[in-house]
Design an enzyme around this catalytic site. Structure first.
Site, PDB file in Angstrom:
ATOM      1  N   HIS A   4      71.757-113.609  80.755  1.00  0.00           N
ATOM      2  CA  HIS A   4      70.911-114.287  79.758  1.00  0.00           C
ATOM      3  C   HIS A   4      71.646-115.446  79.081  1.00  0.00           C
ATOM      4  O   HIS A   4      71.052-116.162  78.280  1.00  0.00           O
ATOM      5  CB  HIS A   4      70.432-113.291  78.694  1.00  0.00           C
ATOM      6  CG  HIS A   4      69.502-112.250  79.234  1.00  0.00           C
ATOM      7  ND1 HIS A   4      68.366-112.584  79.941  1.00  0.00           N
ATOM      8  CD2 HIS A   4      69.548-110.886  79.204  1.00  0.00           C
ATOM      9  CE1 HIS A   4      67.750-111.461  80.309  1.00  0.00           C
ATOM     10  NE2 HIS A   4      68.447-110.424  79.889  1.00  0.00           N
ATOM     11  N   HIS A  40      65.174-107.883  83.849  1.00  0.00           N
ATOM     12  CA  HIS A  40      64.856-109.022  82.991  1.00  0.00           C
ATOM     13  C   HIS A  40      65.176-110.348  83.684  1.00  0.00           C
ATOM     14  O   HIS A  40      66.109-110.413  84.486  1.00  0.00           O
ATOM     15  CB  HIS A  40      65.637-108.911  81.677  1.00  0.00           C
ATOM     16  CG  HIS A  40      65.406-107.611  80.981  1.00  0.00           C
ATOM     17  ND1 HIS A  40      66.260-106.532  81.131  1.00  0.00           N
ATOM     18  CD2 HIS A  40      64.401-107.212  80.180  1.00  0.00           C
ATOM     19  CE1 HIS A  40      65.789-105.514  80.429  1.00  0.00           C
ATOM     20  NE2 HIS A  40      64.661-105.891  79.847  1.00  0.00           N
ATOM     21  N   ASP A  75      68.357-101.677  85.587  1.00  0.00           N
ATOM     22  CA  ASP A  75      67.231-101.341  84.707  1.00  0.00           C
ATOM     23  C   ASP A  75      65.847-101.325  85.355  1.00  0.00           C
ATOM     24  O   ASP A  75      64.885-100.942  84.701  1.00  0.00           O
ATOM     25  CB  ASP A  75      67.247-102.185  83.411  1.00  0.00           C
ATOM     26  CG  ASP A  75      67.670-103.618  83.619  1.00  0.00           C
ATOM     27  OD1 ASP A  75      67.712-104.052  84.790  1.00  0.00           O
ATOM     28  OD2 ASP A  75      67.944-104.309  82.623  1.00  0.00           O
ATOM     29  N   ASP A  98      68.007-107.787  88.194  1.00  0.00           N
ATOM     30  CA  ASP A  98      67.892-107.084  86.928  1.00  0.00           C
ATOM     31  C   ASP A  98      66.399-107.040  86.554  1.00  0.00           C
ATOM     32  O   ASP A  98      65.612-107.857  87.023  1.00  0.00           O
ATOM     33  CB  ASP A  98      68.691-107.864  85.873  1.00  0.00           C
ATOM     34  CG  ASP A  98      68.809-107.125  84.554  1.00  0.00           C
ATOM     35  OD1 ASP A  98      69.849-106.476  84.337  1.00  0.00           O
ATOM     36  OD2 ASP A  98      67.854-107.192  83.743  1.00  0.00           O
TER      37      ASP A  98
HETATM   38 ZN   LIG Z   1      68.162-106.267  82.077  1.00  0.00          ZN
END
Ligand SMILES: [Zn+2]
Length: 750
Positions: free
Chosen positions: A394, A430, A517, A428
Site C-alpha cells: 500500500h 487488497h 488474506d 493480496d
Molecule cells: Zn491485504
C-alpha cells in the site's frame, strides 16, 4: 566479490555491456572462432530455439560488472541433455578457482534442468594427436580438471574422425554424468551425438559424416576412458549445493521490534512466526541471511522528501508512543505543513498506520530482505521468498498506509528491472495501490492485481478496472477487482486471466506480492479460499516458469497462515521445476490483441510514441504521421484518412493509415504502417495488412497501392509487401533523391 548470473537478453544496457565483454574474451581466447559465431551470441538469446537448443549464458563478474569469465550451456529438453558450448575466463585459465566456480554452476544448472548428462568437447591430451607441447600441456590440465568431477572422454567411437583428410587435433567428446553417474546408454548417446553434430556443426559436417559417427557407437553402455589423472575414488560427482532448487527464505529479523499493541492492529509478529514454523517443517526452503543494501534502492521508487520524513519522524517520536495521522492536508500539495503531527497526514493515506520509534528500522529491515531475495534470483535461484513485515504494497511513491511504509515488492521489482522486464503480481486481498502508483507510467514493469472491489474493500480509492496505466505505461497496469464472495474456483478464473496477461508481456522476472488474506476467515477479507486452493494458486503461478521473488504482504488469520503459505510454496516450487522440463516456445498467436478503427484524442500521442520507437522514420516523417491523426480528429472520416489500430491490452502496438485515392474509382493507398519493435516477427504487420484489405474491400475498394523507397534500408519493407501479395508495378527513378527511387506496389482485390 564475485557473482555468477544468467543473462536473459541482450536488450538492457547492463547486459549489452556484459555481452560486449564476453565477446572480447572469446576473441582473445579463441582467435580461430569466426566473427559470425561470436556475434551470434546475442541472436541466441533473442531466439534461443534457433539451433533447437535453449542457450543459457552464465557470466562470472565482479560486483561492478567486470566480466571475469563466462560459460554457455545449451539445453536440449526433448532428448534431455545439456551441452557446454563455451567456458572461458579473461585470464585464459579454466582450471583455476574461477573456472571451477563456473563449472560448478554449469553442473548445477544442468542438474536443475534434469539433464541426464552434460556433454562437451575437449582437445586431445595425447602427443600423437596434439604435437604442439604448449597446447598439449593446456589440454592435459583441462582434462585433469574435469576428471575431478568424474567426467571423461567417450572412447571406442569415431567421434574424433577428421571431417576433412589431414585435420588434426580433433576434439574428444567428454561426458559428465552429473550427480547421478549411471551407465551411458548407447541409444541415448546416439541421439545426443546426432543432435550435436546436426545442429551445432551443420555447416561443417556433411550428412554421411554424421551417419558414420553415429553408427560407430557400438558399446552399450558406451565406454568412457579410464581415469588418468586422479584416483577414481577421489572424483566427486555430487552436484554442489543441492539447496539450489530449494526456495531461498529471507526473514526480516528486525520485524519483532515493530509491534503495535493496540486493539484491532492485526499486523503482528506472530504472523511471521506461524509461517516460519510451518515452512521449517517441510525442507522446502533454505534460509539465507539478508544483506544490508544502500538507501539509494529506496529512493529509486520513493520520493526523497517522503523517505527523509519517515526516518526523521520515527526517530523523533517518543519511545513507546505512536503518532497517528489525524489531519490530511491534501488540498495544497505544494505547501507541506510544518507541524510534525500534521505532516504525518500529508504523507499517509489512512488513520491506522502509526509513526513510532521502531517502524522505520523494521521497514528498513524488510527492504533488505526483499532486495536480498531479488539478489538470490539474479544469482540463479528459481524462487526466493522474503518473509517480511511490515508489509509494503500500500506504500506509494510519496505515501505510507495500510500497515505499509516502504513498498518492498516495488523496490525488488525496480532492482530487477535493470536486468530484464518484470511483472508484479499482487495476490493480496487488497489492491496493490503502491506498485500501481510507482510503475503507472512505465512499460518495463507490468503491474497486475487481483483484489476485493474498491467499492467495499480497502483502499477504496483505487483498484478499478479502468486504471490501466498512463503514457508509455498505458496497458501495463491491470486490475481485476472481484465481488465480496469468492471461492477458490472463482479465484482461479481471475488468476488465469492475470497469468495470461503476464505471459503476453513475457517478462524475465516475476515478483509476487503475496497476501494470505484471501483465506477463509481472514479478519480483513471476505473470501473463502482453503489450504488446497493456495496450492492450486501456487501451481498456476509456478507454471509461468519464471525466476520468482515472493514478498509477504497481508494475511491475518493466524490459525491458518502457516499451512496456507506452505501449500502455496509447495505448488509454486513443483510447477516451476516441472516447467523447465517442458519449456514451450513463445505463443505464436498473440493473446489480448484486438483491432479498432475509431480514433480518439489520445491517439496523436500514442502514434507519435509508436512511430518514434520504431527508429525507422525521420523527425519530419514522425510529425507527418501525427498530423494525419490530428487531421482525422478535426475533420472526421471525410478527410480521407482512415486508421486501423492493433491494440495489445489497450496499448497500440501497430497501425495502418489508408484512404481512397481522389479521382479514382476504387483505388486505395496505404499511407502508413508501423509495428512496435517488441512485437516484430509475430505476424502483427501481416495481420494489419489483411484486416486493412478487408476494410478497403468493404468500402468498395478494388486496388491497393503502397509505395516505398528503393534504398537498402527498406529492403525488408519491400520483402514484406511482396510476402503479402503486392506486386512491384513501377519504379520512379531518383524520385526521393538521386539514386533513391520510389517503388510502387499494387494488389488488386479479387
Ligand atoms: Zn491485504
Amino acid at each position: 566479490m564475485l557473482r555468477i548470473r544468467r543473462i536473459y537478453d541482450d536488450i538492457l544496457p547492463v547486459n549489452k555491456e556484459t555481452l560486449r565483454q564476453v565477446k572480447e574474451i572469446l576473441k582473445s581466447q579463441f582467435p580461430d572462432v569466426s566473427e559470425d559465431e561470436i556475434e551470434s551470441l546475442g541472436e541466441k538469446l533473442r531466439n534461443p530455439f534457433k539451433q533447437r537448443f535453449c542457450a543459457i549464458p552464465l557470466v562470472a563478474e565482479t560486483m561492478r560488472g567486470r566480466v571475469l569469465g563466462f560459460a554457455t550451456l545449451l539445453h536440449e529438453p526433448q532428448i534431455g541433455f545439456a551441452y557446454l558450448d563455451w567456458i572461458a575466463t579473461a585470464s585464459g585459465k579454466t582450471g583455476g578457482g574461477l573456472g571451477g566456480a563456473l563449472y560448478d554452476r554449469v553442473r548445477r544448472e544442468a542438474a536443475s534442468l534434469r539433464a541426464t548428462g552434460l556433454f562437451f568437447e575437449c582437445l586431445p591430451d595425447n602427443p600423437h594427436e596434439c604435437p604442439e607441447p604448449s597446447v598439449l600441456k593446456a589440454n592435459r590440465a583441462r582434462l585433469r580438471f574435469y576428471e575431478r568431477y568424474g567426467a571423461r572422454p567417450i572412447i571406442n567411437t569415431a567421434y574424433e574422425t577428421p571431417v576433412n583428410p589431414g585435420d588434426t587435433c580433433m576434439p574428444y567428446l567428454v561426458f559428465d554424468g552429473l550427480d547421478r553417474p549411471r551407465p551411458l546408454r548407447r541409444a541415448y548417446a546416439k541421439k545426443v551425438v546426432r543432435a550435436v553434430l546436426e545442429r551445432k556443426y551443420a555447416d561443417l559436417c556433411p550428412p554421411e559424416y554424421v551417419e558414420r559417427v553415429v553408427a560407430s557407437f557400438k558399446d552399450d553402455p558406451v565406454a568412457l576412458r579410464g581415469f588418468q589423472y586422479v584416483k577414481p575414488e577421489a572424483a566427486k560427482s555430487a552436484v554442489e549445493s543441492q539447496s539450489f532448487e530449494q526456495i531461498a527464505l529471507l526473514v526480516n529479523e528486525r520485524h519483532t521490534i515493530h509491534h503495535i499493541h493496540e486493539g484491532g492492529y492485526v499486523e503482528s509478529p506472530v504472523r511471521v512466526r506461524n509461517i516460519l514454523t510451518e515452512l521449517e517443517k517441510g525442507g522446502l526452503c533454505a534460509q539465507v541471511k539478508p544483506r544490508h543494501f544502500a538507501e539509494k534502492y529506496i529512493y529509486a521508487v520513493h520520493a526523497a522528501d517522503f523517505v527523509n520524513y519517515l526516518r526523521r519522524a520515527c526517530a523523533e517520536v517518543e519511545e513507546g508512543k505512536s503518532l497517528y495521522p489525524y489531519i490530511f492536508p491534501i488540498r495544497n500539495k505544494t505547501r507541506p505543513p510544518k507541524e510534525p503531527s500534521v505532516l504525518s497526514g500529508y504523507y499517509c493515506i489512512d488513520t491506522f498506520t502509526p509513526i513510532n520509534r521502531n517502524a522505520y528500522p523494521a521497514a528498513r529491515g524488510a527492504v533488505d530482505a526483499a532486495l536480498t531475495a531479488a539478489r538470490e534470483i539474479l544469482d540463479g535461484r528459481r524462487i526466493a521468498y522474503a518473509l517480511v513485515r511490515p508489509p509494503g504494497h500500500h506504500a506509494e511513491r510519496r505515501a505510507f498506509g495500510g500497515f505499509c511504509y516502504f513498498n518492498n515488492n516495488a523496490i525488488a521489482a525496480q532492482y530487477l528491472s535493470a536486468y530484464g522486464k518484470v511483472a508484479v503480481l499482487d495476490i493480496d486481498y487488497h489492491h496493490g495501490n503502491g506498485q500501481q502508483d510507482i510503475f503507472y507510467r512505465r512499460s518495463d514493469v507490468l503491474t497486475v492485481s487481483i483484489h476485493g472491489h474498491p467499492s467495499f474493500a480497502y483502499p477504496y480509492f483505487s483498484g478499478f478496472e479502468e486504471e490501466r496505466g498512463e503514457g508509455e505505461g498505458e496497458g501495463f497496469n491491470m486490475n481485476i477487482p472481484l465481488p465480496e464472495g469468492v471461492n477458490g474456483k472463482q479465484y482461479r478464473k481471475a488468476l488465469a486471466k492475470a497469468i495470461q496477461r503476464i505471459e503476453a508481456f513475457s517478462p524475465q522476472f516475476l515478483v509476487v506480492a503475496f497476501g494470505l488474506d484471501p483465506a477463509k476467515g481472514d479478519p480483513t477479507g471476505t473470501w473463502s479460499l482453503g489450504t488446497q486452493d493456495f496450492e492450486e494458486n501456487g501451481l498456476l503461478i509456478g507454471a509461468l516458469g519464471l525466476p520468482t521473488v515472493v514478498i509477504q504482504e497481508g494475511g491475518y488469520r493466524t490459525r491458518t497462515l502457516g499451512r496456507n503459505a506452505f501449500s502455496f510454496f509447495k505448488g509454486l516450487a513443483t510447477a516451476n521445476s516441472q516447467w523447465v522440463n517442458n519449456r514451450r516456445r513463445a505463443k505464436a498467436v498473440l493473446v489480448g490483441m484486438n483491432f479498432r478503427t475509431e480514433v480518439d484524442q489520445k491517439d496523436s500521442e500514442r502514434i507519435r510514441r509508436l512511430v518514434e520507437i520504431t527508429g525507422f522514420f525521420s523527425a519530419a516523417e514522425v510529425d507527418l504521421a501525427v498530423e494525419l491523426v490530428s487531421e482525422r480528429l478535426e475533420k472526421g472520416p471525410e478527410c480521407g484518412y482512415h486508421f486501423l489500430m492493433a491494440e495489445h491490452y489497450g496499448r497500440i502496438i501497430g497501425y495502418t493509415c489508408y484512404g481512397p485515392i481522389p479521382c479514382t474509382a476504387g483505388s486505395f493507398d496505404i499511407y502508413w504502417i508501423a509495428v512496435h519493435p517488441d512485437f516484430h516477427r509475430r505476424g502483427i504487420g501481416r495481420g494489419l495488412v489483411k484486416e486493412t484489405e478487408r476494410l478497403i474491400r468493404a468500402a468498395g475498394g478494388s486496388r491497393i497501392y503502397v509505395d516505398t523507397s528503393q534504398r537498402s534500408q527498406y529492403a525488408s519493407t519491400r520483402a514484406f509487401y511482396e510476402g503479402c501479395g503486392y506486386r512491384l508495378e513501377t519504379v520512379l527513378t531518383d524520385f526521393y533523391a538521386p539514386g533513391d527511387g520510389k517503388a510502387i506496389y499494387c494488389k488488386p482485390l479479387v
